[in-house]
Design a protein around this motif. Structure first.
Motif, PDB file in Angstrom:
ATOM      1  N   VAL A   1       0.842  -1.202   0.000  1.00 48.41           N
ATOM      2  CA  VAL A   1       0.000   0.000   0.000  1.00 48.41           C
ATOM      3  C   VAL A   1       0.878   1.254   0.000  1.00 48.41           C
ATOM      4  CG1 VAL A   1      -1.612   1.364   1.404  1.00 48.41           C
ATOM      5  CG2 VAL A   1      -2.010  -1.087   1.061  1.00 48.41           C
ATOM      6  N   LEU A   2       1.975   1.201   0.764  1.00 47.80           N
ATOM      7  CA  LEU A   2       2.917   2.325   0.803  1.00 47.80           C
ATOM      8  C   LEU A   2       3.520   2.552  -0.583  1.00 47.80           C
ATOM      9  CD1 LEU A   2       3.983   4.192   3.058  1.00 47.80           C
ATOM     10  CD2 LEU A   2       5.964   2.691   3.238  1.00 47.80           C
TER      11      LEU A   2
ATOM     12  N   GLY B   1       3.190   5.787  -3.097  1.00 52.29           N
ATOM     13  CA  GLY B   1       4.364   6.404  -3.709  1.00 52.29           C
ATOM     14  C   GLY B   1       4.227   6.558  -5.211  1.00 52.29           C
ATOM     15  N   VAL B   2       3.741   5.519  -5.879  1.00 50.91           N
ATOM     16  CA  VAL B   2       3.616   5.594  -7.334  1.00 50.91           C
ATOM     17  C   VAL B   2       2.493   6.555  -7.733  1.00 50.91           C
ATOM     18  CG1 VAL B   2       1.998   3.687  -7.795  1.00 50.91           C
ATOM     19  CG2 VAL B   2       3.829   4.154  -9.401  1.00 50.91           C
ATOM     20  N   ALA B   3       1.449   6.681  -6.900  1.00 56.73           N
ATOM     21  CA  ALA B   3       0.372   7.647  -7.173  1.00 56.73           C
ATOM     22  C   ALA B   3       0.930   9.069  -7.141  1.00 56.73           C
ATOM     23  CB  ALA B   3      -0.754   7.491  -6.152  1.00 56.73           C
ATOM     24  N   GLY B   4       1.724   9.356  -6.126  1.00 58.17           N
ATOM     25  CA  GLY B   4       2.339  10.679  -6.036  1.00 58.17           C
ATOM     26  C   GLY B   4       3.353  10.906  -7.139  1.00 58.17           C
ATOM     27  N   ASN B   5       4.113   9.867  -7.458  1.00 55.52           N
ATOM     28  CA  ASN B   5       5.133   9.981  -8.497  1.00 55.52           C
ATOM     29  C   ASN B   5       4.533  10.334  -9.854  1.00 55.52           C
ATOM     30  OD1 ASN B   5       6.716   7.872 -10.681  1.00 55.52           O
ATOM     31  ND2 ASN B   5       7.906   9.475  -9.698  1.00 55.52           N
ATOM     32  N   PHE B   6       3.552   9.561 -10.298  1.00 56.38           N
ATOM     33  CA  PHE B   6       2.924   9.823 -11.594  1.00 56.38           C
ATOM     34  C   PHE B   6       2.298  11.219 -11.629  1.00 56.38           C
ATOM     35  CE2 PHE B   6       1.883   5.161 -12.990  1.00 56.38           C
ATOM     36  CZ  PHE B   6       3.232   4.875 -12.978  1.00 56.38           C
ATOM     37  N   THR B   7       1.565  11.549 -10.568  1.00 53.08           N
ATOM     38  CA  THR B   7       0.802  12.802 -10.556  1.00 53.08           C
ATOM     39  C   THR B   7       1.711  14.017 -10.499  1.00 53.08           C
ATOM     40  OG1 THR B   7      -1.007  11.654  -9.417  1.00 53.08           O
ATOM     41  CG2 THR B   7      -1.047  14.059  -9.398  1.00 53.08           C
TER      42      THR B   7
ATOM     43  N   TYR C   1       8.732   8.883  -5.650  1.00 58.87           N
ATOM     44  CA  TYR C   1       9.455   7.757  -6.242  1.00 58.87           C
ATOM     45  C   TYR C   1      10.278   7.047  -5.167  1.00 58.87           C
ATOM     46  CZ  TYR C   1      12.254   5.280  -9.807  1.00 58.87           C
ATOM     47  OH  TYR C   1      12.871   4.328 -10.584  1.00 58.87           O
ATOM     48  N   ALA C   2      10.889   7.847  -4.275  1.00 58.29           N
ATOM     49  CA  ALA C   2      11.661   7.279  -3.172  1.00 58.29           C
ATOM     50  C   ALA C   2      10.760   6.446  -2.257  1.00 58.29           C
ATOM     51  CB  ALA C   2      12.332   8.396  -2.369  1.00 58.29           C
ATOM     52  N   LEU C   3       9.534   6.937  -2.012  1.00 57.42           N
ATOM     53  CA  LEU C   3       8.575   6.201  -1.188  1.00 57.42           C
ATOM     54  C   LEU C   3       8.194   4.883  -1.855  1.00 57.42           C
ATOM     55  CD1 LEU C   3       6.691   6.146   1.288  1.00 57.42           C
ATOM     56  CD2 LEU C   3       4.978   7.350  -0.092  1.00 57.42           C
ATOM     57  N   PHE C   4       8.004   4.915  -3.177  1.00 58.91           N
ATOM     58  CA  PHE C   4       7.692   3.686  -3.916  1.00 58.91           C
ATOM     59  C   PHE C   4       8.838   2.687  -3.813  1.00 58.91           C
ATOM     60  CE2 PHE C   4       8.480   1.390  -7.927  1.00 58.91           C
ATOM     61  CZ  PHE C   4       7.417   0.492  -7.863  1.00 58.91           C
ATOM     62  N   ILE C   5      10.066   3.167  -4.017  1.00 57.86           N
ATOM     63  CA  ILE C   5      11.241   2.288  -3.944  1.00 57.86           C
ATOM     64  C   ILE C   5      11.317   1.616  -2.580  1.00 57.86           C
ATOM     65  CG2 ILE C   5      13.774   2.238  -3.902  1.00 57.86           C
ATOM     66  CD1 ILE C   5      13.699   4.528  -5.969  1.00 57.86           C
ATOM     67  N   PHE C   6      11.130   2.414  -1.519  1.00 55.04           N
ATOM     68  CA  PHE C   6      11.196   1.896  -0.158  1.00 55.04           C
ATOM     69  C   PHE C   6      10.115   0.844   0.075  1.00 55.04           C
ATOM     70  CE2 PHE C   6       9.568   2.127   4.229  1.00 55.04           C
ATOM     71  CZ  PHE C   6      10.709   1.751   4.937  1.00 55.04           C
TER      72      PHE C   6
END
Length: 288
Positions: free
Chosen positions: A69-70, A74-80, A161-166
Motif C-alpha cells: 500500500v505504501l 508512492g507511485v500515485a504521487g510519483n505519476f501525478t 518515487y523514493a517512497l515507492f522504492i522503499f
C-alpha cells in the motif's frame, strides 16, 4: 543480458509515457486524469498477469500489505507530481528532477540512523543540489524554469518515487512481486479516483483521445512494470541503477525532438551533473 535489455526497455517506455502525457495535456486533459488512467490500465494488466501465473493461494501477510500500500501511495504521487511538473516546465526538467529520488532516500536514512553519513554521500547530495540549481535556473529566480510550482512538483515526484522504492523493496523481501505490484496499483486507483473530476474521467475514455490514454497505461505502467520486474530477476541492482537512466534520457529526447522543447547549455550541464551523480551514488550503494 536478457535482464538488462528488459530493464532498459522498461525505462524507455517510462520515458515515452512522459511525452504521451504532454500530448494529452496539450489536448486539454488534466494531469490528474492522465495519471489515473496510466495506473488504471496498468492495474488491469497486472490483475491478468497475477491471475494467469497463480499456481497456489497467495499469502497476504499484514507487513506485505502495508508495504505494498505504501508503494502504491508512492507511485500515485510519483505519476501525478511528474505530470504536473511537465505541465509547468518541460519533460526533460521534470524527468531529471524525478530522478533525484535516491538523494531523498539517503537523507531519510540519515535522519532515521539507518545509514551512516560520509563525505562521499554528502558530496553527492551537494552535487545534485548544484545540478538542480543549473537545471531549473534557481540562480536567477526571475527566470526559474517552470517556476517554484514546477520545481516543487518535480521534486515531489522524486520524493514519491523514493517512497515507492522503499515500499516495493520492503514488500518484495516478504512476498511475490506480481502480487505486490497488483496491490500497489489497486491502492493507486483508490487514491486517485476520488481526487479526479468524475465527468472528466468518463469523458476521457469515450473521447477521441481514448487511444492515447490506453497507450499511456499500456507502456507507462502495465507492460513496462511487468518487464521491469521480470528483468530485475536476473539483473544486478548496480546495473539496473545505471540502465534505468534511459528514462530521463528518452523523455528528454522525446520532448526536444518531437515536441519542440528546448534546453540551454546550462540546463544540459545541470542534467548531466544530476544523472551522473545519481548513477555513481546508486552503483556505490548497490555494491555495499
Amino acid at each position: 543480458m536478457r535482464g538488462i535489455i528488459l530493464v532498459v526497455l522498461a525505462a524507455v517506455f517510462w520515458g515515452i509515457s512522459g511525452g504521451i502525457a504532454d500530448i494529452l495535456m496539450d489536448k486539454g486533459w488534466s494531469p490528474l486524469v492522465i495519471s489515473f488512467y496510466r495506473g488504471a490500465v496498468g492495474l488491469l494488466l497486472f490483475a491478468g498477469w497475477w491471475l494467469a501465473g497463480r499456481k497456489k493461494k497467495a499469502a497476504f501477510t499484514p507487513r506485505m500489505m502495508i508495504f505494498s500500500v505504501l508503494a502504491g501511495a508512492g507511485v500515485a504521487g510519483n505519476f501525478t507530481f511528474y505530470f504536473f511538473a511537465i505541465e509547468a516546465s518541460s519533460i526533460a526538467v521534470a524527468a531529471t528532477l524525478m530522478y533525484t529520488a535516491p538523494i531523498f532516500v539517503l537523507l531519510v536514512s540519515f535522519l532515521l540512523k539507518i545509514e551512516n553519513s560520509s563525505w562521499f554521500k554528502w558530496a553527492c547530495i551537494l552535487s545534485v543540489l548544484f545540478g538542480i540549481v543549473l537545471l531549473t535556473g534557481a540562480y536567477d529566480t526571475a527566470n526559474l524554469s517552470g517556476g517554484v510550482y514546477g520545481t516543487a512538483a518535480g521534486l515531489g515526484a522524486g520524493i514519491s518515487y523514493a517512497l515507492f522504492i522503499f515500499g516495493f523493496k520492503k514488500a518484495t523481501a516478504i512476498g511475490e512481486p506480481k502480487t505486490i505490484v497488483s496491490i500497489a496499483f489497486l491502492t493507486f486507483c483508490l487514491i486517485l479516483l476520488p481526487l479526479n473530476d468524475t465527468t472528466e474521467v468518463t469523458n476521457s475514455i469515450t473521447s477521441g483521445d481514448a487511444g492515447w490514454f490506453i497507450l499511456l497505461g499500456l507502456i507507462g505502467a502495465g507492460i513496462s512494470f511487468i518487464i521491469y520486474v521480470i528483468g530485475m530477476r536476473s539483473t544486478a541492482p548496480s546495473t539496473a541503477s545505471m540502465v534505468a537512466m534511459a528514462e530521463p534520457v528518452t523523455a528528454s529526447l522525446f520532448g526536444v525532438l518531437l515536441l519542440g522543447d528546448t534546453l540551454t547549455i546550462i540546463q544540459l550541464a545541470g542534467m548531466v551533473v544530476i544523472l551522473f551523480t545519481i548513477t555513481v551514488l546508486s552503483v556505490k550503494q548497490s555494491d555495499n
